[in-house]
Scaffold this active site. Structure first.
Site, PDB file in Angstrom:
ATOM      1  N   GLY A  22       0.778  -1.123   0.038  1.00 16.69           N
ATOM      2  CA  GLY A  22      -0.078  -0.050   0.113  1.00 16.69           C
ATOM      3  C   GLY A  22       1.095   1.246   0.012  1.00 16.69           C
ATOM      4  O   GLY A  22       2.059   1.110   0.112  1.00 16.69           O
ATOM      5  N   VAL A  24       1.378   3.493   2.143  1.00 21.71           N
ATOM      6  CA  VAL A  24       2.242   3.515   3.478  1.00 21.71           C
ATOM      7  C   VAL A  24       2.837   2.550   3.706  1.00 21.71           C
ATOM      8  O   VAL A  24       4.288   2.642   4.243  1.00 21.71           O
ATOM      9  CB  VAL A  24       1.357   3.899   4.685  1.00 21.71           C
ATOM     10  CG1 VAL A  24       1.968   3.983   6.147  1.00 21.71           C
ATOM     11  CG2 VAL A  24       0.365   4.972   4.546  1.00 21.71           C
ATOM     12  N   ASP A  56      -3.413 -11.753   4.911  1.00 17.41           N
ATOM     13  CA  ASP A  56      -4.594 -11.644   4.438  1.00 17.41           C
ATOM     14  C   ASP A  56      -5.568 -11.064   5.554  1.00 17.41           C
ATOM     15  O   ASP A  56      -6.032 -11.812   6.466  1.00 17.41           O
ATOM     16  CB  ASP A  56      -5.316 -12.614   3.731  1.00 17.41           C
ATOM     17  CG  ASP A  56      -6.645 -12.459   2.962  1.00 17.41           C
ATOM     18  OD1 ASP A  56      -7.280 -11.257   3.323  1.00 17.41           O
ATOM     19  OD2 ASP A  56      -6.827 -13.222   1.988  1.00 17.41           O
ATOM     20  N   ALA A  80      -5.668  -2.060   5.161  1.00 15.66           N
ATOM     21  CA  ALA A  80      -6.915  -1.810   5.216  1.00 15.66           C
ATOM     22  C   ALA A  80      -7.895  -1.785   4.274  1.00 15.66           C
ATOM     23  O   ALA A  80      -7.369  -2.000   3.009  1.00 15.66           O
ATOM     24  CB  ALA A  80      -7.075  -0.338   6.006  1.00 15.66           C
ATOM     25  N   HIS A  81      -9.235  -1.739   4.269  1.00 16.71           N
ATOM     26  CA  HIS A  81     -10.251  -1.528   3.421  1.00 16.71           C
ATOM     27  C   HIS A  81     -10.181  -0.067   3.144  1.00 16.71           C
ATOM     28  O   HIS A  81     -10.840   0.743   3.897  1.00 16.71           O
ATOM     29  CB  HIS A  81     -11.462  -2.125   3.643  1.00 16.71           C
ATOM     30  CG  HIS A  81     -12.612  -2.286   2.427  1.00 16.71           C
ATOM     31  ND1 HIS A  81     -12.655  -1.145   1.824  1.00 16.71           N
ATOM     32  CD2 HIS A  81     -13.281  -3.249   2.148  1.00 16.71           C
ATOM     33  CE1 HIS A  81     -13.883  -1.289   0.740  1.00 16.71           C
ATOM     34  NE2 HIS A  81     -13.975  -2.555   0.958  1.00 16.71           N
ATOM     35  N   THR A 121      -8.131   7.281  11.036  1.00 15.72           N
ATOM     36  CA  THR A 121      -8.487   8.328   9.977  1.00 15.72           C
ATOM     37  C   THR A 121      -9.390   9.333  10.685  1.00 15.72           C
ATOM     38  O   THR A 121     -10.214   9.087  11.669  1.00 15.72           O
ATOM     39  CB  THR A 121      -9.296   7.482   8.775  1.00 15.72           C
ATOM     40  OG1 THR A 121      -9.896   8.712   7.925  1.00 15.72           O
ATOM     41  CG2 THR A 121     -10.633   6.727   9.418  1.00 15.72           C
ATOM     42  N   ASP A 122      -9.279  10.564   9.977  1.00 14.97           N
ATOM     43  CA  ASP A 122     -10.296  11.774  10.408  1.00 14.97           C
ATOM     44  C   ASP A 122     -11.542  11.483  10.293  1.00 14.97           C
ATOM     45  O   ASP A 122     -12.659  12.010  10.635  1.00 14.97           O
ATOM     46  CB  ASP A 122      -9.862  13.047   9.896  1.00 14.97           C
ATOM     47  CG  ASP A 122      -9.954  12.917   8.345  1.00 14.97           C
ATOM     48  OD1 ASP A 122      -9.087  12.542   7.524  1.00 14.97           O
ATOM     49  OD2 ASP A 122     -11.138  13.400   7.974  1.00 14.97           O
ATOM     50  N   TYR A 145     -16.870   3.227   6.243  1.00 13.94           N
ATOM     51  CA  TYR A 145     -15.343   3.376   6.396  1.00 13.94           C
ATOM     52  C   TYR A 145     -15.086   3.858   7.682  1.00 13.94           C
ATOM     53  O   TYR A 145     -14.371   3.365   8.347  1.00 13.94           O
ATOM     54  CB  TYR A 145     -14.722   4.054   5.074  1.00 13.94           C
ATOM     55  CG  TYR A 145     -13.151   4.308   5.435  1.00 13.94           C
ATOM     56  CD1 TYR A 145     -12.264   3.099   5.137  1.00 13.94           C
ATOM     57  CD2 TYR A 145     -12.729   5.635   5.646  1.00 13.94           C
ATOM     58  CE1 TYR A 145     -11.087   3.493   5.358  1.00 13.94           C
ATOM     59  CE2 TYR A 145     -11.418   5.882   5.760  1.00 13.94           C
ATOM     60  CZ  TYR A 145     -10.610   4.875   5.680  1.00 13.94           C
ATOM     61  OH  TYR A 145      -9.408   4.814   5.772  1.00 13.94           O
ATOM     62  N   TRP A 170      -5.852  12.447   3.910  1.00 14.36           N
ATOM     63  CA  TRP A 170      -5.526  12.843   2.706  1.00 14.36           C
ATOM     64  C   TRP A 170      -4.071  12.406   2.359  1.00 14.36           C
ATOM     65  O   TRP A 170      -3.207  13.184   1.926  1.00 14.36           O
ATOM     66  CB  TRP A 170      -5.451  14.303   2.682  1.00 14.36           C
ATOM     67  CG  TRP A 170      -6.805  15.090   2.620  1.00 14.36           C
ATOM     68  CD1 TRP A 170      -7.960  14.390   3.060  1.00 14.36           C
ATOM     69  CD2 TRP A 170      -7.196  16.411   2.202  1.00 14.36           C
ATOM     70  NE1 TRP A 170      -9.166  15.393   3.024  1.00 14.36           N
ATOM     71  CE2 TRP A 170      -8.624  16.282   2.654  1.00 14.36           C
ATOM     72  CE3 TRP A 170      -6.654  17.547   1.860  1.00 14.36           C
ATOM     73  CZ2 TRP A 170      -9.226  17.946   2.190  1.00 14.36           C
ATOM     74  CZ3 TRP A 170      -7.186  18.420   1.388  1.00 14.36           C
ATOM     75  CH2 TRP A 170      -8.543  18.668   1.808  1.00 14.36           C
TER      76      TRP A 170
END
Ligand SMILES: NC(=O)c1ccc[n+]([C@@H]2O[C@H](COP(=O)([O-])OP(=O)(O)OC[C@H]3O[C@@H](n4cnc5c(N)ncnc54)[C@H](OP(=O)(O)O)[C@@H]3O)[C@@H](O)[C@H]2O)c1
Length: 319
Positions: A22, A24, A56, A80-81, A121-122, A145, A170
């Site tokens: 991914g 990150v 997985d 993550a999804h 996440t925010d 999410y 972001w």
């Protein structure tokens, strides 16, 4: 899967990294390397020492077995999804990946006495107001999410595992596609762009996230070893400094690209500001994605540079 006992001489950490490809995860492969042995997984890998491993997140039993086989000192979960709109139509899968799997990782980390480093996440907030969100503000997610990421945080906190949860926003990576590259391409193809100007946040580079993750993880572990009472675990907001809108971000990208390469053929005469409602999406996006990062900066003595610094660097490598 073979079971291997820990070999942590000389403070060399064994780190299990999930989601290695991914945005990150890719940068973490680089930034975590100086801390020790990094076992980096995508969904399935055959490791020369640990054998068949599964990263997985949809296979919870195999995930737990992998942690038990590797016996890491630190688990870093960058998988993550992340398909925010698709999550609205596949909430069960999103919950498994974003909530149940982090819970399994946390339970296994707790049993081993390992640290779990995780990203959130925010989108756990409702995006109201115009002030940067603090860690103590009440979450109220607007989307599947956001709800599943919040449940992931809660499961980690309830597990009793030592943990660091970085809420960010972001995120862009230099590798593959990103918003800046798309805007540059469109600005070369079209006379006029329309870009949202009522969502506020700070574009945050995967490179910066990975560097801060490595520094904070190393500090959290060594300071806890030195002073047993020092608990640096918890949730931290982590984003680049400053703020902008998607429209401001797009304008900056085009201006900086032209500064770097004055002969760039930009066709767009205008980058028009439009409201979020101009681009209806299945998932509701927060208007206010600003994150207050004081807690992280003062706990670890780090500075989060202005967002333009990372974006300019990425453009210098791209344009
Ligand atoms: N991107 C953002 O703007 C943003 C903002 C705030 C927080 N975050 C959080 O930051 C973290 C890292 O995000 P990112 O931007 O690096 O996301 P990303 O580029 O989408 O990476 C997520 C990785 O998870 C993998 N993955 C998906 N399903 C999986 C499964 N079942 N098992 C194992 N791996 C699976 C993906 O693989 P495939 O590509 O093969 O599916 C991908 O490599 C996530 O926790 C995310 O929620 C991201």
């Amino acid at each position: 899967m073979k079971s291997v006992s820990p070999v942590n001489s000389l403070n060399r950490l064994r780190i299990l990294l999930l989601g290695k490809n991914g945005q990150v995860g890719w940068e973490l492969q680089r930034s975590l390397a100086p801390l020790g042995e990094v076992i980096a997984l995508d969904r399935a890998e055959t490791h020369p020492i640990y054998g068949e491993l599964s990263g997985d997140l949809s296979n919870l039993d195999a995930l737990a077995a992998t942690v038990r086989a590797v016996r890491p000192d630190v688990i870093v979960n960058a998988a993550a999804h992340t398909a925010v709109d698709r999550a609205e139509s596949e909430p069960d899968l999103a919950r498994t990946l974003n909530a149940l799997a982090p819970g399994v990782l946390a339970d296994e980390a707790q049993k081993l006495g390992a640290w779990l480093v995780h990203y959130s996440t925010d989108y756990v907030f409702d995006g109201s107001g115009d002030q940067p969100w603090r860690e103590t503000d009440a979450p109220a997610p607007l989307s599947v999410y956001g709800r599943t990421k919040l449940e992931g945080e809660q499961r980690i906190q309830a597990s009793g595992a030592k943990h660091l949860i970085f809420r960010t926003s972001w995120v862009y990576g230099a590798r593959g596609g990103n918003f800046a590259k798309t805007m540059l391409r469109l600005a070369q193809e079209r006379d006029r762009l329309t870009v949202i100007d009522d969502q506020f946040g700070a574009p945050t580079g995967a490179e910066l996230l990975a560097d801060i993750t490595a520094q904070v993880t190393a500090q959290a572990i060594s300071r806890m070893n030195q002073t047993a009472s020092e608990t640096l675990q918890g949730i931290y907001h982590l984003a680049a400094g400053g703020e902008t809108t998607w429209n401001g971000y797009a304008r900056h990208v085009v201006a900086e690209a032209l500064r770097l390469k004055p002969d760039l053929s930009i066709k767009a005469q205008e980058i028009a500001a439009v409201p979020t409602s101009a681009f209806p999406t299945p998932a509701v996006r927060p208007h206010n994605s600003r994150l207050d990062t004081q807690k992280l900066q003062s706990a670890f003595g780090l500075v989060l540079p202005p967002w333009q610094q990372g974006v300019n660097r990425m453009l210098a490598e791209t344009v």
